[in-house]
Design an enzyme around this catalytic site. Sequence first.
Site, short mmCIF file in Angstrom:
data_model
loop_
_atom_site.label_atom_id
_atom_site.label_comp_id
_atom_site.label_asym_id
_atom_site.label_seq_id
_atom_site.Cartn_x
_atom_site.Cartn_y
_atom_site.Cartn_z
N TYR A 1 0.89 -1.35 0.05
CA TYR A 1 -0.11 0.02 0.08
C TYR A 1 0.91 1.39 0.09
O TYR A 1 2.00 1.31 0.61
CB TYR A 1 -1.07 0.15 1.27
CG TYR A 1 -2.26 0.06 0.89
CD1 TYR A 1 -2.81 0.83 0.11
CD2 TYR A 1 -3.35 -1.12 1.29
CE1 TYR A 1 -4.20 1.00 -0.38
CE2 TYR A 1 -4.58 -1.29 0.70
CZ TYR A 1 -5.02 -0.10 0.12
OH TYR A 1 -6.24 -0.33 -0.39
N GLU B 1 -0.59 4.76 -0.42
CA GLU B 1 -1.06 6.09 -0.58
C GLU B 1 -0.61 7.15 -0.40
O GLU B 1 0.40 7.42 0.64
CB GLU B 1 -2.41 5.93 0.31
CG GLU B 1 -3.48 5.23 -0.27
CD GLU B 1 -4.51 5.11 0.60
OE1 GLU B 1 -4.69 5.78 1.75
OE2 GLU B 1 -5.73 4.31 0.45
N ASP C 1 -6.20 15.54 -23.64
CA ASP C 1 -6.15 14.11 -23.49
C ASP C 1 -5.47 13.39 -24.49
O ASP C 1 -6.12 13.27 -25.49
CB ASP C 1 -7.70 13.38 -23.14
CG ASP C 1 -7.72 12.12 -23.08
OD1 ASP C 1 -6.88 11.29 -22.99
OD2 ASP C 1 -8.91 11.75 -22.65
N THR D 1 -3.29 7.47 -21.58
CA THR D 1 -3.22 6.20 -21.13
C THR D 1 -1.70 5.92 -21.33
O THR D 1 -0.81 6.38 -21.93
CB THR D 1 -4.11 5.20 -21.80
OG1 THR D 1 -3.71 5.23 -23.10
CG2 THR D 1 -5.47 5.49 -21.62
N LYS E 1 -1.98 2.30 -24.96
CA LYS E 1 -2.14 2.49 -26.39
C LYS E 1 -1.05 2.59 -27.04
O LYS E 1 -0.09 1.76 -27.08
CB LYS E 1 -3.53 3.38 -26.50
CG LYS E 1 -4.79 3.03 -25.81
CD LYS E 1 -5.56 4.18 -25.79
CE LYS E 1 -7.03 4.01 -24.88
NZ LYS E 1 -8.05 5.05 -24.89
N ARG F 1 -1.25 -1.61 -18.75
CA ARG F 1 -2.83 -0.87 -18.79
C ARG F 1 -2.45 0.27 -17.65
O ARG F 1 -2.19 -0.13 -16.52
CB ARG F 1 -3.88 -1.60 -18.38
CG ARG F 1 -4.11 -2.69 -19.45
CD ARG F 1 -5.56 -3.48 -19.21
NE ARG F 1 -6.40 -2.39 -19.66
CZ ARG F 1 -6.63 -2.35 -21.23
NH1 ARG F 1 -5.88 -2.85 -21.84
NH2 ARG F 1 -7.16 -1.37 -21.57
C1 LIG Z 1 -8.96 5.13 -24.08
C2 LIG Z 1 -9.18 6.61 -23.73
C3 LIG Z 1 -9.52 6.71 -22.29
C4 LIG Z 1 -9.73 5.74 -21.28
O1 LIG Z 1 -8.88 5.12 -21.02
P1 LIG Z 1 -8.93 3.79 -19.72
O2 LIG Z 1 -7.79 3.48 -19.55
O3 LIG Z 1 -9.83 2.71 -20.50
O4 LIG Z 1 -9.72 4.36 -18.56
C5 LIG Z 1 -9.82 8.13 -21.89
N1 LIG Z 1 -9.62 9.13 -22.89
C6 LIG Z 1 -9.53 8.80 -24.10
C7 LIG Z 1 -9.46 10.01 -25.37
C8 LIG Z 1 -9.51 7.48 -24.74
O5 LIG Z 1 -9.31 7.34 -25.75
#
Ligand SMILES: *Cc1c(COP(=O)(O)O)cnc(C)c1O
Length: 474
Positions: A65, A67, A242, A271, A274, A280
């Site tokens: 843990y 935090e 984002d 993320t 991707k 992840r």
């Molecule tokens: C995939 C994605 C997310 C979410 O990601 P997770 O890891 O699945 O929560 C957020 N914003 C955008 C633009 C995405 O393409």
Amino acid sequence: MPELNAESIAFRSALDVVRSVEPRIADAIAQELTDQRESLKLIASENYASPAVLLAMGNWLSDKYAEGTVGRRFYAGCQNVDIVESVAAEHAKALFGAPYAYVQPHSGIDANLVAYWAILADRVEVPYLKKFEKRQINDLTDAEWAELRQAFGNQRLLGMSLDAGGHLTHGFRPNISGKMFDQRSYGVDPATGQIDYAALRESAKEFKPAVIVGGYSAYPRKVNFAKMREIADEVGATFMVDMAHFAGLVAGGVFTGDYNPIPHAHIVTTTTHKSLRGPRGGAVLCQPELAPQVDRGCPMVLGGPLPHVMAAKAIAFAEARRPEFATYAQQIVANSQALAEGLLKRGVQLVSGGTDNHLVLLDVHPFGITGRQAEQALLDSGIVTNRNAIPNDPNGAWYTSGIRVGTPALTSRGLGVAEMDQIADLIHTVLGATTPAEGSKAKFNLDPSLADRISKQATELLAPFPLYPSVDLG
Ligand SMILES: *Cc1c(COP(=O)(O)O)cnc(C)c1O
């Protein structure tokens, strides 16, 4: 017998240990590798992380843990987690040229929640509202949420519309961001399929948002973040980007100057799994002013950090700093453009007419089918994609008229532009052979022998490009 390499020994041994407790789990893990190896994966948001990334996650760091933040934990004995988290943050900052990095978010959605909370905490004076004192937040009506937002200074968010490629977390109903903020969308110019910056500016001036969000899940073009920052400054908004989908293209130096969000945004979320090809997870990068608020992510909106995943993030960031990653990122786009070219020359209609990034959005309307029908027909033919709305989609967000394809995963496997042209041919053949079943937006007709033939061709196409070539499970 040739000697086994380190990766094969590691994964075989790990599976043996797992199998001794629950064989079905070991089998499912092994089967997943077999399935992934046989699948022509064009899901734009998926990738294949390196064995080093995967192995960094499978250990006792998971037992801790932690935090709080580095050096300021709510738990004792975090000296090793401190090392892991600071090394990950150090690599993230160096990789992206960002002043500050917070590597705890468990996913992209969590990273956005951290960012929104940080932005609001930085901007909003909290009123005392007796009326809401004894209420359960899940019981609040839409009108009460509106009242709350009003009391908190009427927080507004301007984000990309869903059908133009925006994400649910950019102020839409199914996500809490749609309750935290009054949302207005910006979209694309119907003629070009590209962001209409003049309309965005007009909308921002009229709506006066607290936050402008750049970034997308299904937009096939570069975004001019310098221009968006100018607009944000004109209306006094915080500019958030984002980059969940295209972080790998930023890391690999494909998106530079006006198209690199890092120097232009106040705060950037991502993320890590991707195009960035890590575990992840999520991360937040920001200007120093927002760092103290971002650091409150856990326990404000996040559960305890996942130290084993932060370890894997550190590995992924370190890998992405190598010159090979820049080559990889460039190849992702070269492949995506080759795929787009291959589709265009066969007469397939593409949203915006092409691509500047890792994804291509097909308009399947001219084939007389919905995205849902196209998705399943392609899947039956061994090609994994996903359906996606297109701008002003006549079939809505469920059936859709689009198919989204992306190249990060296949590029990781080593496929190149020649294979992309072959894949375009397979996709075109399947879509051309698919017809809607009478009166249905989901059911369709496709000759099973054709689906079978395409499936075999897809497998043959993958054969020279083994996935995880260093991993032999025996
Ligand atoms: C995939 C994605 C997310 C979410 O990601 P997770 O890891 O699945 O929560 C957020 N914003 C955008 C633009 C995405 O393409």
